[in-house]
Design an enzyme around this catalytic site. Structure first.
Site, PDB file in Angstrom:
ATOM      1  N   CYS A 103       0.878  -1.173   0.000  1.00 36.03           N
ATOM      2  CA  CYS A 103       0.000   0.000   0.000  1.00 36.03           C
ATOM      3  C   CYS A 103       0.913   1.220   0.000  1.00 36.03           C
ATOM      4  CB  CYS A 103      -0.867  -0.035   1.256  1.00 36.03           C
ATOM      5  SG  CYS A 103      -1.645   1.525   1.713  1.00 36.03           S
ATOM      6  N   HIS A 104       0.384   2.357  -0.450  1.00 34.09           N
ATOM      7  CA  HIS A 104       1.279   3.515  -0.532  1.00 34.09           C
ATOM      8  C   HIS A 104       1.819   3.937   0.835  1.00 34.09           C
ATOM      9  CE1 HIS A 104       2.531   6.437  -3.802  1.00 34.09           C
ATOM     10  NE2 HIS A 104       3.432   6.425  -2.851  1.00 34.09           N
ATOM     11  N   THR A 105       1.096   3.632   1.906  1.00 39.77           N
ATOM     12  CA  THR A 105       1.572   3.997   3.245  1.00 39.77           C
ATOM     13  C   THR A 105       2.910   3.309   3.544  1.00 39.77           C
ATOM     14  OG1 THR A 105      -0.745   4.194   3.865  1.00 39.77           O
ATOM     15  CG2 THR A 105       0.846   4.243   5.652  1.00 39.77           C
TER      16      THR A 105
ATOM     17  N   HIS B  44       1.394  -3.983   5.891  1.00 38.98           N
ATOM     18  CA  HIS B  44       0.201  -4.000   6.741  1.00 38.98           C
ATOM     19  C   HIS B  44      -1.033  -4.495   6.015  1.00 38.98           C
ATOM     20  CE1 HIS B  44       0.085  -0.209   4.606  1.00 38.98           C
ATOM     21  NE2 HIS B  44      -1.197  -0.174   4.836  1.00 38.98           N
ATOM     22  N   GLU B  45      -0.900  -4.848   4.727  1.00 40.98           N
ATOM     23  CA  GLU B  45      -2.072  -5.360   4.007  1.00 40.98           C
ATOM     24  C   GLU B  45      -1.792  -6.831   3.751  1.00 40.98           C
ATOM     25  OE1 GLU B  45      -4.088  -2.440   1.091  1.00 40.98           O
ATOM     26  OE2 GLU B  45      -3.494  -4.105  -0.168  1.00 40.98           O
TER      27      GLU B  45
ATOM     28  N   CYS C  53     -10.160  -2.621  20.816  1.00 40.89           N
ATOM     29  CA  CYS C  53     -10.000  -3.295  22.110  1.00 40.89           C
ATOM     30  C   CYS C  53     -11.340  -3.770  22.638  1.00 40.89           C
ATOM     31  CB  CYS C  53      -9.309  -2.380  23.124  1.00 40.89           C
ATOM     32  SG  CYS C  53     -10.386  -1.100  23.820  1.00 40.89           S
TER      33      CYS C  53
ATOM     34  N   CYS D 211     -12.962   0.518  25.263  1.00 34.15           N
ATOM     35  CA  CYS D 211     -12.761   1.959  25.453  1.00 34.15           C
ATOM     36  C   CYS D 211     -13.966   2.745  24.934  1.00 34.15           C
ATOM     37  CB  CYS D 211     -11.471   2.386  24.753  1.00 34.15           C
ATOM     38  SG  CYS D 211     -11.623   2.470  22.969  1.00 34.15           S
TER      39      CYS D 211
ATOM     40  N   CYS E 116     -14.498   2.307  21.199  1.00 32.95           N
ATOM     41  CA  CYS E 116     -15.031   0.998  20.813  1.00 32.95           C
ATOM     42  C   CYS E 116     -16.496   0.865  21.225  1.00 32.95           C
ATOM     43  CB  CYS E 116     -14.180  -0.127  21.407  1.00 32.95           C
ATOM     44  SG  CYS E 116     -12.561  -0.250  20.607  1.00 32.95           S
TER      45      CYS E 116
ATOM     46  N   CYS F 184     -10.020   3.471  18.359  1.00 28.29           N
ATOM     47  CA  CYS F 184      -9.775   2.820  19.647  1.00 28.29           C
ATOM     48  C   CYS F 184      -8.641   3.517  20.416  1.00 28.29           C
ATOM     49  CB  CYS F 184      -9.422   1.361  19.388  1.00 28.29           C
ATOM     50  SG  CYS F 184      -8.897   0.457  20.840  1.00 28.29           S
TER      51      CYS F 184
ATOM     52  N   ARG G 248      -5.498   2.413  18.228  1.00 29.73           N
ATOM     53  CA  ARG G 248      -5.625   3.208  17.006  1.00 29.73           C
ATOM     54  C   ARG G 248      -4.259   3.303  16.323  1.00 29.73           C
ATOM     55  NH1 ARG G 248      -6.960   9.333  18.618  1.00 29.73           N
ATOM     56  NH2 ARG G 248      -8.580   8.260  19.791  1.00 29.73           N
TER      57      ARG G 248
ATOM     58  N   CYS H 291      -6.597  -3.385   4.185  1.00 27.57           N
ATOM     59  CA  CYS H 291      -6.322  -1.944   4.246  1.00 27.57           C
ATOM     60  C   CYS H 291      -6.998  -1.189   3.115  1.00 27.57           C
ATOM     61  CB  CYS H 291      -4.825  -1.638   4.279  1.00 27.57           C
ATOM     62  SG  CYS H 291      -4.525   0.139   4.186  1.00 27.57           S
TER      63      CYS H 291
ATOM     64  N   ARG I 296      -2.917  -2.960  -7.179  1.00 27.53           N
ATOM     65  CA  ARG I 296      -2.380  -3.755  -6.083  1.00 27.53           C
ATOM     66  C   ARG I 296      -1.539  -4.898  -6.653  1.00 27.53           C
ATOM     67  NH1 ARG I 296      -2.535  -0.124  -3.005  1.00 27.53           N
ATOM     68  NH2 ARG I 296      -3.485  -0.120  -0.926  1.00 27.53           N
TER      69      ARG I 296
HETATM   70  P1  NAD Z   1      -1.437   5.168  -4.889  1.00 25.98           P
HETATM   71  O1  NAD Z   1      -0.092   5.733  -4.999  1.00 25.98           O
HETATM   72  O2  NAD Z   1      -1.686   3.852  -5.539  1.00 25.98           O
HETATM   73  O3  NAD Z   1      -2.483   6.211  -5.474  1.00 25.98           O
HETATM   74  C1  NAD Z   1      -2.405   7.598  -5.256  1.00 25.98           C
HETATM   75  C2  NAD Z   1      -2.821   8.317  -6.546  1.00 25.98           C
HETATM   76  O4  NAD Z   1      -2.904   9.713  -6.274  1.00 25.98           O
HETATM   77  C3  NAD Z   1      -1.833   8.146  -7.704  1.00 25.98           C
HETATM   78  O5  NAD Z   1      -2.501   7.660  -8.838  1.00 25.98           O
HETATM   79  C4  NAD Z   1      -1.286   9.581  -7.917  1.00 25.98           C
HETATM   80  O6  NAD Z   1      -0.992   9.845  -9.282  1.00 25.98           O
HETATM   81  C5  NAD Z   1      -2.429  10.421  -7.396  1.00 25.98           C
HETATM   82  N1  NAD Z   1      -2.049  11.782  -6.988  1.00 25.98           N
HETATM   83  C6  NAD Z   1      -0.966  12.163  -6.239  1.00 25.98           C
HETATM   84  N2  NAD Z   1      -0.979  13.494  -6.041  1.00 25.98           N
HETATM   85  C7  NAD Z   1      -2.087  13.970  -6.658  1.00 25.98           C
HETATM   86  C8  NAD Z   1      -2.658  15.262  -6.801  1.00 25.98           C
HETATM   87  N3  NAD Z   1      -2.084  16.343  -6.266  1.00 25.98           N
HETATM   88  N4  NAD Z   1      -3.821  15.376  -7.499  1.00 25.98           N
HETATM   89  C9  NAD Z   1      -4.414  14.292  -8.056  1.00 25.98           C
HETATM   90  N5  NAD Z   1      -3.913  13.041  -7.947  1.00 25.98           N
HETATM   91  C10 NAD Z   1      -2.771  12.881  -7.261  1.00 25.98           C
HETATM   92  O7  NAD Z   1      -1.799   5.099  -3.310  1.00 25.98           O
HETATM   93  P2  NAD Z   1      -2.942   4.273  -2.517  1.00 25.98           P
HETATM   94  O8  NAD Z   1      -2.347   3.004  -2.005  1.00 25.98           O
HETATM   95  O9  NAD Z   1      -4.195   4.243  -3.312  1.00 25.98           O
HETATM   96  O10 NAD Z   1      -3.124   5.224  -1.233  1.00 25.98           O
HETATM   97  C11 NAD Z   1      -3.693   6.517  -1.394  1.00 25.98           C
HETATM   98  C12 NAD Z   1      -3.535   7.343  -0.145  1.00 25.98           C
HETATM   99  O11 NAD Z   1      -4.301   6.827   0.936  1.00 25.98           O
HETATM  100  C13 NAD Z   1      -2.102   7.396   0.393  1.00 25.98           C
HETATM  101  O12 NAD Z   1      -1.849   8.706   0.899  1.00 25.98           O
HETATM  102  C14 NAD Z   1      -2.126   6.406   1.545  1.00 25.98           C
HETATM  103  O13 NAD Z   1      -1.097   6.672   2.485  1.00 25.98           O
HETATM  104  C15 NAD Z   1      -3.481   6.699   2.095  1.00 25.98           C
HETATM  105  N6  NAD Z   1      -4.098   5.682   2.964  1.00 25.98           N
HETATM  106  C16 NAD Z   1      -4.867   6.146   3.996  1.00 25.98           C
HETATM  107  C17 NAD Z   1      -5.517   5.267   4.837  1.00 25.98           C
HETATM  108  C18 NAD Z   1      -6.421   5.759   5.922  1.00 25.98           C
HETATM  109  O14 NAD Z   1      -6.928   4.940   6.695  1.00 25.98           O
HETATM  110  N7  NAD Z   1      -6.723   7.055   6.009  1.00 25.98           N
HETATM  111  C19 NAD Z   1      -5.345   3.894   4.635  1.00 25.98           C
HETATM  112  C20 NAD Z   1      -4.567   3.456   3.541  1.00 25.98           C
HETATM  113  C21 NAD Z   1      -3.954   4.362   2.715  1.00 25.98           C
HETATM  114 ZN    ZN Z   2     -10.839   0.483  22.046  1.00 31.98          ZN
END
Ligand code: NAD
Ligand code: ZN
Length: 377
Positions: free
Chosen positions: A45-47, A67-68, A97, A100, A103, A111, A115, A175, A370
């Site tokens: 994942c991108h994270t 994490h995925e 949990c 809390c 939850c 959580c 969290r 994820c 993916r």
């Molecule tokens: P990814 O890299 O596959 O997709 C991101 C897309 O955004 C890409 O296609 C990229 O070209 C585009 N992009 C980047 N900057 C841009 C802009 N300024 N304008 C338009 N498009 C733009 O990533 P992903 O795995 O799909 O994850 C996406 C985001 O979600 C990441 O920031 C990730 O960290 C986050 N995320 C958050 C959570 C959460 O729970 N909040 C969970 C998982 C991932």
């Molecule tokens: Zn909790």
């Protein structure tokens, strides 16, 4: 193997931005409220990439990212009553949990105990790592560290799923898929016939689009800087595309002109703070709701004129699509089993564990949605 140290392969990030190195690691037995999981499939994942690059994040190396994933329980520690060896599970980066105030609340999945915590490098029970190489501890990541054949996870971060579900597909539910799907269905909540803009068409954004399709959105506008994303996104019901690079005007204005004043809902899935601001400012005044999902850099600040709020626009954010990991995720897997949800279209690549670094290349080049990595291969 219960109660014993397991030696297995793990892909270790020793330094920011450097290829992961396949190492033999020792994985200690699970302690109180922990389970040890044999990971069968993981995806990127991108994270993971953000914390590997560690550009806008605190560098905490050496670390086992990931994490995925999906796998089964190998053994359980003291006090674990809801999981047993052999259970098919998804480890989740945020936990539940059960006790809390969060939850207990119907509204929150944040959580108090479990969290998401990107800076925690050991287990909650004793602050120690369960991974080591020649006695030297290796940091955990998000409490999951799935780029290892075995990992130790707090039992509150483990969703027990239908054993019939194919783990090489449903691992993405742990994820990206749930994050995007839930951001739309549980947080943005578009009404049937409304318009939805999705910023970022990676796996998370496409899952948000899938949620918009399921909710009966009339128009789904995809916004991305990478034009290669648009062809793929058609399969996810995205009907129109905006590439900010192809316009002289701000994207907010382009979208307002396309939609008679703004979209009804928007979901930001990029991690870019500019896109977050655009996603907020492009919703219609009076009722528009924007939801932030992307993980920002450490020093980012969100800047907009307060009048945008006074004009009755709402800004929200969510982790993990507001799903409670243990309570709700088995049901998302069931949606796939009942064919309400399509997962296959998210999976563009597969690799053996030994070639995990290629998955980073695919993501950095924007080629993959993916990439499923098969452990033990
Ligand atoms: P990814 O890299 O596959 O997709 C991101 C897309 O955004 C890409 O296609 C990229 O070209 C585009 N992009 C980047 N900057 C841009 C802009 N300024 N304008 C338009 N498009 C733009 O990533 P992903 O795995 O799909 O994850 C996406 C985001 O979600 C990441 O920031 C990730 O960290 C986050 N995320 C958050 C959570 C959460 O729970 N909040 C969970 C998982 C991932
Ligand atoms: Zn909790």
């Amino acid at each position: 193997t219960t109660g014993q140290i397991i030696r297995c392969k793990a892909a270790v990030a020793w330094e920011a931005g450097k290829p992961l190195v396949m190492e033999e690691v020792e994985v200690a037995p699970p302690q109180k409220h922990e389970v040890r999981i044999k990971i069968l499939f993981t995806s990127l994942c991108h994270t993971d990439v953000y914390f590997w690059e560690a550009k806008g994040q605190t560098p905490l190396f050496p670390r086992i990212l990931g994490h995925e994933a999906g796998g089964f329980v190998e053994s359980v520690g003291e006090g674990v009553t809801d999981l047993q060896p052999g259970d098919h599970v998804l480890p989740i980066f945020t936990g539940e949990c059960g006790d809390c105030p969060h939850c207990q609340s119907e509204e929150s999945n944040m959580c108090d105990l479990l969290r998401i915590n990107t800076e925690r490098v050991g287990m909650i029970h004793d602050g120690e790592s369960r991974f080591s190489i020649n006695g030297k501890p290796i940091n955990h990541f998000l409490g999951t560290s799935t780029f290892s054949e075995y990992t130790v996870v707090h039992s509150g971060q483990v969703a027990k799923i239908n054993p019939e579900a194919p783990l090489d597909k449903v691992c993405i539910v742990s994820c990206g898929l749930s994050t995007g799907l839930g951001a739309t269905l549980n947080v943005a909540k578009p009404k049937k016939g409304q318009s939805v803009a999705v910023f970022g068409l990676g796996a998370v954004g496409l899952a948000a689009a899938e949620g918009a399709r399921i909710a009966g959105a009339s128009r789904i506008i995809g916004v991305d800087l990478n034009p290669n994303r648009f062809e793929q996104a058609k399969k996810f019901g995205v009907t129109e595309f905006v590439n900010p690079r192809e316009h002289d005007k701000p994207v907010q204005q382009v979208i307002a002109e396309m939609t008679n004043g703004g979209v009804d809902r928007s979901v930001e899935c990029t991690g870019s703070v500019q896109a977050m601001i655009q996603a907020f400012e492009c919703v219609h005044d009076g009722w528009g709701v924007a939801v932030l999902v992307g993980v920002p850099s450490k020093d980012d600040a969100f800047k907009t004129h307060p009048m945008n709020f006074l004009n009755e626009r709402t800004l929200k954010g969510t982790f993990f699509g507001n799903y409670k990991p243990k309570t709700d995720i088995p049901g998302v897997v069931e949606k796939y089993m009942n064919k309400e949800l399509e997962l296959e279209k998210f999976i563009t690549h597969t690799l053996p564990f030994s070639e995990i670094n290629k998955a980073f290349d695919y993501m950095l080049k924007g080629e993959s949605i993916r990439c499923i990595i098969t452990m033990g291969a």
